[in-house]
Design a protein around this motif. Structure first.
Motif, PDB file in Angstrom:
ATOM      1  N   LEU A 234       0.833  -1.193   0.000  1.00  0.00           N
ATOM      2  CA  LEU A 234       0.000   0.000   0.000  1.00  0.00           C
ATOM      3  C   LEU A 234       0.874   1.252   0.000  1.00  0.00           C
ATOM      4  O   LEU A 234       0.587   2.231  -0.708  1.00  0.00           O
ATOM      5  CB  LEU A 234      -0.927   0.007   1.222  1.00  0.00           C
ATOM      6  N   TYR A 235       1.944   1.237   0.778  1.00  0.00           N
ATOM      7  CA  TYR A 235       2.870   2.370   0.819  1.00  0.00           C
ATOM      8  C   TYR A 235       3.467   2.630  -0.559  1.00  0.00           C
ATOM      9  O   TYR A 235       3.561   3.782  -0.996  1.00  0.00           O
ATOM     10  CB  TYR A 235       3.973   2.092   1.835  1.00  0.00           C
ATOM     11  N   HIS A 236       3.836   1.585  -1.272  1.00  0.00           N
ATOM     12  CA  HIS A 236       4.373   1.750  -2.621  1.00  0.00           C
ATOM     13  C   HIS A 236       3.318   2.324  -3.571  1.00  0.00           C
ATOM     14  O   HIS A 236       3.630   3.143  -4.443  1.00  0.00           O
ATOM     15  CB  HIS A 236       4.895   0.419  -3.146  1.00  0.00           C
ATOM     16  N   ASN A 237       2.067   1.908  -3.406  1.00  0.00           N
ATOM     17  CA  ASN A 237       0.986   2.485  -4.209  1.00  0.00           C
ATOM     18  C   ASN A 237       0.849   3.978  -3.935  1.00  0.00           C
ATOM     19  O   ASN A 237       0.617   4.778  -4.851  1.00  0.00           O
ATOM     20  CB  ASN A 237      -0.329   1.776  -3.913  1.00  0.00           C
ATOM     21  N   ILE A 238       0.965   4.351  -2.673  1.00  0.00           N
ATOM     22  CA  ILE A 238       0.869   5.769  -2.294  1.00  0.00           C
ATOM     23  C   ILE A 238       2.014   6.566  -2.919  1.00  0.00           C
ATOM     24  O   ILE A 238       1.802   7.659  -3.459  1.00  0.00           O
ATOM     25  CB  ILE A 238       0.873   5.911  -0.762  1.00  0.00           C
ATOM     26  N   LEU A 239       3.224   6.018  -2.858  1.00  0.00           N
ATOM     27  CA  LEU A 239       4.377   6.705  -3.458  1.00  0.00           C
ATOM     28  C   LEU A 239       4.212   6.845  -4.966  1.00  0.00           C
ATOM     29  O   LEU A 239       4.579   7.879  -5.547  1.00  0.00           O
ATOM     30  CB  LEU A 239       5.661   5.943  -3.128  1.00  0.00           C
ATOM     31  N   ASN A 240       3.661   5.830  -5.603  1.00  0.00           N
ATOM     32  CA  ASN A 240       3.383   5.922  -7.033  1.00  0.00           C
ATOM     33  C   ASN A 240       2.322   6.983  -7.325  1.00  0.00           C
ATOM     34  O   ASN A 240       2.414   7.712  -8.317  1.00  0.00           O
ATOM     35  CB  ASN A 240       2.922   4.561  -7.571  1.00  0.00           C
ATOM     36  N   ALA A 241       1.303   7.058  -6.461  1.00  0.00           N
ATOM     37  CA  ALA A 241       0.256   8.061  -6.638  1.00  0.00           C
ATOM     38  C   ALA A 241       0.811   9.471  -6.445  1.00  0.00           C
ATOM     39  O   ALA A 241       0.444  10.399  -7.177  1.00  0.00           O
ATOM     40  CB  ALA A 241      -0.889   7.803  -5.652  1.00  0.00           C
ATOM     41  N   ILE A 242       1.702   9.629  -5.465  1.00  0.00           N
ATOM     42  CA  ILE A 242       2.352  10.923  -5.247  1.00  0.00           C
ATOM     43  C   ILE A 242       3.157  11.318  -6.485  1.00  0.00           C
ATOM     44  O   ILE A 242       3.093  12.464  -6.953  1.00  0.00           O
ATOM     45  CB  ILE A 242       3.259  10.870  -4.001  1.00  0.00           C
ATOM     46  N   TYR A 243       3.890  10.365  -7.026  1.00  0.00           N
ATOM     47  CA  TYR A 243       4.690  10.628  -8.225  1.00  0.00           C
ATOM     48  C   TYR A 243       3.797  10.985  -9.409  1.00  0.00           C
ATOM     49  O   TYR A 243       4.112  11.875 -10.204  1.00  0.00           O
ATOM     50  CB  TYR A 243       5.541   9.402  -8.562  1.00  0.00           C
ATOM     51  N   TYR A 244       2.654  10.318  -9.516  1.00  0.00           N
ATOM     52  CA  TYR A 244       1.698  10.577 -10.599  1.00  0.00           C
ATOM     53  C   TYR A 244       1.178  12.010 -10.535  1.00  0.00           C
ATOM     54  O   TYR A 244       1.015  12.669 -11.559  1.00  0.00           O
ATOM     55  CB  TYR A 244       0.538   9.586 -10.486  1.00  0.00           C
ATOM     56  N   LEU A 245       0.928  12.498  -9.321  1.00  0.00           N
ATOM     57  CA  LEU A 245       0.358  13.840  -9.161  1.00  0.00           C
ATOM     58  C   LEU A 245       1.420  14.944  -9.141  1.00  0.00           C
ATOM     59  O   LEU A 245       1.160  16.073  -9.581  1.00  0.00           O
ATOM     60  CB  LEU A 245      -0.454  13.913  -7.864  1.00  0.00           C
ATOM     61  N   THR A 246       2.615  14.631  -8.629  1.00  0.00           N
ATOM     62  CA  THR A 246       3.599  15.693  -8.369  1.00  0.00           C
ATOM     63  C   THR A 246       4.900  15.553  -9.165  1.00  0.00           C
ATOM     64  O   THR A 246       5.675  16.500  -9.223  1.00  0.00           O
ATOM     65  CB  THR A 246       3.983  15.699  -6.877  1.00  0.00           C
ATOM     66  N   GLU A 247       5.141  14.367  -9.701  1.00  0.00           N
ATOM     67  CA  GLU A 247       6.403  14.055 -10.386  1.00  0.00           C
ATOM     68  C   GLU A 247       7.602  14.123  -9.433  1.00  0.00           C
ATOM     69  O   GLU A 247       8.732  14.344  -9.852  1.00  0.00           O
ATOM     70  CB  GLU A 247       6.627  14.983 -11.599  1.00  0.00           C
ATOM     71  N   ASP A 251      10.651   8.801  -1.824  1.00  0.00           N
ATOM     72  CA  ASP A 251      11.233   7.606  -1.237  1.00  0.00           C
ATOM     73  C   ASP A 251      11.480   6.627  -2.373  1.00  0.00           C
ATOM     74  O   ASP A 251      11.013   6.838  -3.503  1.00  0.00           O
ATOM     75  CB  ASP A 251      10.284   7.002  -0.185  1.00  0.00           C
ATOM     76  N   GLU A 252      12.194   5.560  -2.101  1.00  0.00           N
ATOM     77  CA  GLU A 252      12.422   4.542  -3.123  1.00  0.00           C
ATOM     78  C   GLU A 252      11.195   3.640  -3.226  1.00  0.00           C
ATOM     79  O   GLU A 252      10.639   3.222  -2.221  1.00  0.00           O
ATOM     80  CB  GLU A 252      13.654   3.718  -2.772  1.00  0.00           C
ATOM     81  N   PHE A 253      10.802   3.333  -4.481  1.00  0.00           N
ATOM     82  CA  PHE A 253       9.642   2.480  -4.680  1.00  0.00           C
ATOM     83  C   PHE A 253       9.671   1.921  -6.100  1.00  0.00           C
ATOM     84  O   PHE A 253      10.231   2.544  -7.010  1.00  0.00           O
ATOM     85  CB  PHE A 253       8.340   3.261  -4.461  1.00  0.00           C
ATOM     86  N   PRO A 254       9.077   0.740  -6.305  1.00  0.00           N
ATOM     87  CA  PRO A 254       8.985   0.168  -7.650  1.00  0.00           C
ATOM     88  C   PRO A 254       7.929   0.910  -8.457  1.00  0.00           C
ATOM     89  O   PRO A 254       6.771   0.988  -8.039  1.00  0.00           O
ATOM     90  CB  PRO A 254       8.581  -1.285  -7.394  1.00  0.00           C
ATOM     91  N   LYS A 255       8.295   1.497  -9.578  1.00  0.00           N
ATOM     92  CA  LYS A 255       7.348   2.257 -10.397  1.00  0.00           C
ATOM     93  C   LYS A 255       6.405   1.302 -11.124  1.00  0.00           C
ATOM     94  O   LYS A 255       6.835   0.378 -11.806  1.00  0.00           O
ATOM     95  CB  LYS A 255       8.093   3.155 -11.380  1.00  0.00           C
ATOM     96  N   GLU A 256       5.113   1.539 -10.930  1.00  0.00           N
ATOM     97  CA  GLU A 256       4.079   0.684 -11.513  1.00  0.00           C
ATOM     98  C   GLU A 256       2.943   1.549 -12.038  1.00  0.00           C
ATOM     99  O   GLU A 256       2.808   2.721 -11.660  1.00  0.00           O
ATOM    100  CB  GLU A 256       3.543  -0.295 -10.464  1.00  0.00           C
ATOM    101  N   ASP A 257       2.128   0.965 -12.896  1.00  0.00           N
ATOM    102  CA  ASP A 257       0.939   1.653 -13.387  1.00  0.00           C
ATOM    103  C   ASP A 257      -0.030   1.835 -12.221  1.00  0.00           C
ATOM    104  O   ASP A 257      -0.502   0.858 -11.622  1.00  0.00           O
ATOM    105  CB  ASP A 257       0.283   0.830 -14.493  1.00  0.00           C
ATOM    106  N   ILE A 258      -0.294   3.077 -11.884  1.00  0.00           N
ATOM    107  CA  ILE A 258      -1.100   3.384 -10.704  1.00  0.00           C
ATOM    108  C   ILE A 258      -2.486   3.915 -11.078  1.00  0.00           C
ATOM    109  O   ILE A 258      -3.247   4.363 -10.212  1.00  0.00           O
ATOM    110  CB  ILE A 258      -0.341   4.412  -9.813  1.00  0.00           C
TER     111      ILE A 258
END
Length: 363
Positions: A234-247, A251-258
């Protein structure tokens, strides 16, 4: 995914001003209301018609802050340990406090002194509202809501990590405590996970963004704590969502289709799927742990909850049978219909597809 509320948040983080599409304006305002993001409209679109959303949020925030100061004064004077939860802390991380709207003040007090805290509020003009909760009592003063917690979560949602909340906190002033940054993040993550089962909005992602952006957090310690509660995915999903909205990579996380995750948050609202945003094939509103909820609510297995219902009798083990008899009679007389609906409604049954989808969400 393309949605005006997502475009608005992306523009906000880029500090860009957008022009409103008249054909989408009604949908945008409705979704911003569902997501508790109305003040962002004025920040991004700068229309004078949206200024009232921002002003209302500013005034409301000031009123909540006055009430928070009052509560701390009361409880410090009475030596009652207390700490604020959720938006009562998070508002201070936003560049403008008005952007972090909230509907109430959540405050946890030492459950051994809960009834003393409750009486202090009653003696100072707070009106207690009739409600049924296994972790808090609601009060209102000057049309402002206060949730006085004796537990962080309903007992059937509690896990060992949160058994002693004040052990996760540090004293700030007299009896006023606050969670350490890492523990507050884990608390918010667990709270988010509970709400995800019924739908949760995009504002949670903004909260996580500002916690990671503004706070000094020991990432290694945070990772171990998140692993302990079982929400690394879930934390990785959140980090991906943050990246999706803010670029931004915070933190380190596996980039996935969010996109599925963003879509789910958009289709929900801050308070879950309701009448205005009905569930669809990717909007499951599931009540998990039904049996645990019924057992803990009926038999009052948690002392703090029992005392909140029976202030004089609930404290002692030898009066428990009297409390239990009254509780069962009360529930049979007032909650039978609700019980049968909870147990047998098809809407509350978890399908295989729903289980797989929740696993994908990380819960």
């Amino acid at each position: 995914m393309n949605h005006p509320i997502v475009d608005m948040l992306k523009a906000y983080f880029k500090n860009e001003e957008l022009d409103i599409n008249p054909a989408l304006e009604k949908e945008l305002i409705s979704k911003a209301k569902e997501q508790a993001l109305l003040p962002f409209l004025y920040y991004v679109y700068h229309k004078k018609e949206y200024r009232s959303y921002y002003i209302t949020a500013s005034i409301t925030q000031e009123e909540f802050l006055k009430l928070q100061t009052e509560l701390t004064e009361f409880f410090n004077k009475a030596n009652i340990k207390h700490l604020f939860l959720k938006g009562s802390v998070l508002y201070g991380l936003y560049p403008d406090p008005a952007l972090r709207t909230r509907g109430d003040i959540d405050i946890l007090v030492d459950n051994e002194k809960f009834n003393e805290a409750k009486q202090i509020l009653l003696d100072n003009g707070y009106q207690m509202l009739p409600m049924e909760s296994q972790h808090h009592i609601e009060f209102v003063k000057n049309n402002m809501m206060v949730e006085l917690h004796f537990l962080l979560f309903d007992e059937f949602c509690n896990i060992a990590y949160f058994k002693s909340p004040f052990d996760l906190a540090i004293p700030i002033e007299k009896s006023y405590y606050t969670f350490t940054n890492e523990n507050f993040f884990v608390y918010c993550l667990y709270h988010f996970a509970i709400h995800l089962k019924m739908g949760a909005g995009l504002r949670y992602i903004l909260d996580f963004y500002y916690m990671l952006k503004k706070w000094d957090i020991d990432k290694e310690l945070l990772h171990s704590k998140i692993k302990e509660v079982g929400y690394t995915h879930l934390y990785h999903n959140i980090l991906n969502a943050i990246y999706y909205l803010t670029e931004e990579e915070l933190d380190e996380f596996p980039k996935e289709d969010i996109s599925f995750f963003i879509e789910y948050l958009v289709k929900s609202g801050i308070h879950g799927f309701g009448k205005e945003n009905e569930r669809d094939e990717k909007g499951f509103s599931i009540k998990n742990n039904k049996l645990k909820a019924i057992i803990s609510g009926t038999f009052m297995t948690n002392k703090a909850f029992r005392v909140s219902k029976y202030p004089r009798l609930g404290k002692h083990w030898f009066t428990y049978p009297l409390c239990l008899i009254h509780r069962i009679i009360y529930l049979l007389c007032t909650q039978t219909k609700k019980l049968f609906k909870l147990l047998f409604s098809k809407k509350n049954k978890v399908t295989k597809e729903e289980k797989e989808f929740y696993k994908k969400l990380g819960i």
